[in-house]
Design a protein around this motif. Sequence first.
Motif, short mmCIF file in Angstrom:
data_model
loop_
_atom_site.label_atom_id
_atom_site.label_comp_id
_atom_site.label_asym_id
_atom_site.label_seq_id
_atom_site.Cartn_x
_atom_site.Cartn_y
_atom_site.Cartn_z
N ALA A 62 13.96 15.36 36.11
CA ALA A 62 13.22 16.01 34.50
C ALA A 62 13.02 17.36 34.92
CB ALA A 62 12.12 15.39 34.77
N ASP A 63 12.25 18.31 35.96
CA ASP A 63 12.07 19.62 35.97
C ASP A 63 13.17 20.66 36.32
OD1 ASP A 63 9.63 18.34 36.22
OD2 ASP A 63 9.33 19.34 37.79
N LYS A 110 16.55 20.09 35.05
CA LYS A 110 17.57 19.69 33.72
C LYS A 110 16.18 20.70 32.66
CE LYS A 110 18.40 17.04 29.90
NZ LYS A 110 18.58 15.33 28.64
N LYS A 111 14.56 20.47 32.92
CA LYS A 111 14.57 21.30 31.84
C LYS A 111 14.42 23.36 32.40
CE LYS A 111 9.16 21.57 31.89
NZ LYS A 111 8.15 20.94 31.48
N ALA A 112 14.41 23.11 33.58
CA ALA A 112 14.89 24.90 33.77
C ALA A 112 16.66 25.09 33.80
CB ALA A 112 15.30 24.87 35.41
N LEU A 164 18.19 23.59 30.87
CA LEU A 164 18.36 23.82 29.73
C LEU A 164 17.68 25.23 29.23
CD1 LEU A 164 16.71 20.24 28.05
CD2 LEU A 164 19.07 21.55 28.25
N SER A 165 16.94 25.30 29.82
CA SER A 165 15.94 26.78 29.49
C SER A 165 16.44 27.76 29.84
CB SER A 165 14.32 26.66 30.32
OG SER A 165 14.89 27.47 30.95
N GLU A 180 22.45 20.56 25.94
CA GLU A 180 22.45 19.99 26.23
C GLU A 180 23.27 18.64 27.00
OE1 GLU A 180 19.39 17.81 26.21
OE2 GLU A 180 19.32 16.17 26.34
N ALA A 210 24.16 19.76 30.60
CA ALA A 210 23.07 19.32 31.15
C ALA A 210 22.41 17.82 31.78
CB ALA A 210 21.15 20.39 31.00
N GLU A 211 23.02 17.04 30.75
CA GLU A 211 22.92 16.09 31.31
C GLU A 211 23.76 15.72 32.55
OE1 GLU A 211 20.66 12.34 31.20
OE2 GLU A 211 19.85 13.97 30.22
#
Length: 288
Positions: free
Chosen positions: A220-221, A223-225, A227-228, A233, A236-237
């Motif tokens: 999850a971290d 993916k957040k990184a 995405l930012s 999306e 990233a997935e």
Amino acid sequence: MILITGAGGNVGREVVKQALTLGLTVRATFQSPGAAAKAPAGLEGVIVDYAKPETIRSALHGVDRIFLVGPASRDLSALEARFIKEVRAAGRKHVVKLSALGGRESIFPSGHRDSEENIEDSGLPYTFLRPNGFMQNLVNYHAGTIRSQNTFYGCQGNGAVSLVDIRDIATVAVIVLAATGHEGKSYTLTGGEALTNGRIAEKISQVAGCKISYVDLPPADFKKAILSAGTPEWSAEAMLDLHRFYRGGKASRVTDDVERLLGRKPITFDQFVRDYAFAFRDEKREAS
Ligand SMILES: NC(=O)c1ccc[n+]([C@@H]2O[C@H](COP(=O)([O-])OP(=O)(O)OC[C@H]3O[C@@H](n4cnc5c(N)ncnc54)[C@H](OP(=O)(O)O)[C@@H]3O)[C@@H](O)[C@H]2O)c1
């Protein structure tokens, strides 16, 4: 005449370079005028957008063989299907498709498998090149944090991957495009060894001038990184899913296809880091 698509991209650019070195007659396609402007002098370049059939038709004129590269996006198989529809209408041309290792086991290769199935059904002669992850991903995706933070990130745990050098993929592509006997074949292209990101960090450290670390993040971290950092999306997935695939050791297989086709061992990761050392070195870090 060989048509090389995606000629402004990582693999297509190298295929063009090697095909020209061998003296093959090449036409290269670029999606963006910006990429076309950077093409080597003397190369016949044309603008092709797979979403615009009229741009494809003229590019196919006089062509016998095609190297097909599509974008690593959600639209990959739909875009390649539009291209293949035009190829079929233009006659019997051999399509060498750049695909990916993994079949239905992860999102990125599954999109490629959709496209492969469409090509199989088209009746066209084809060859599929299914590379594992590229060594050059370390440059394209990770060199920035390697230089600025001495670190690169992911969520593939201790999963080892038999990364392959783009230069070997291109040499295979040129051999397949220039010779007969490869119709109906699929080649799985890997490097000669599977490495964890921990080992990769050690090997990059040897050329970077300092210790480089791999930091494994919770998915999850990670993916957040990404995405930012601007990754869309869907991508990233798909990237997260690829790291899951890697984490399970599913991309650690070493094949002998590169060696059989090239008559030599694949480029090693040690050779790759020596050749790309410039990308991992940081002038400020070296001066301090
Ligand atoms: N990275 C990996 O580790 C890995 C592993 C296995 C397989 N693959 C697959 O390898 C393929 C190519 O990778 P790459 O690194 O060379 O990709 P890349 O550098 O992003 O190149 C993709 C090329 O596709 C062209 N393109 C994009 N959309 C297009 C459209 N609508 N019409 C016509 N052309 C279009 C781009 O043209 P412009 O440059 O002109 O915009 C670009 O040249 C991808 O399909 C990927 O899934 C990658």
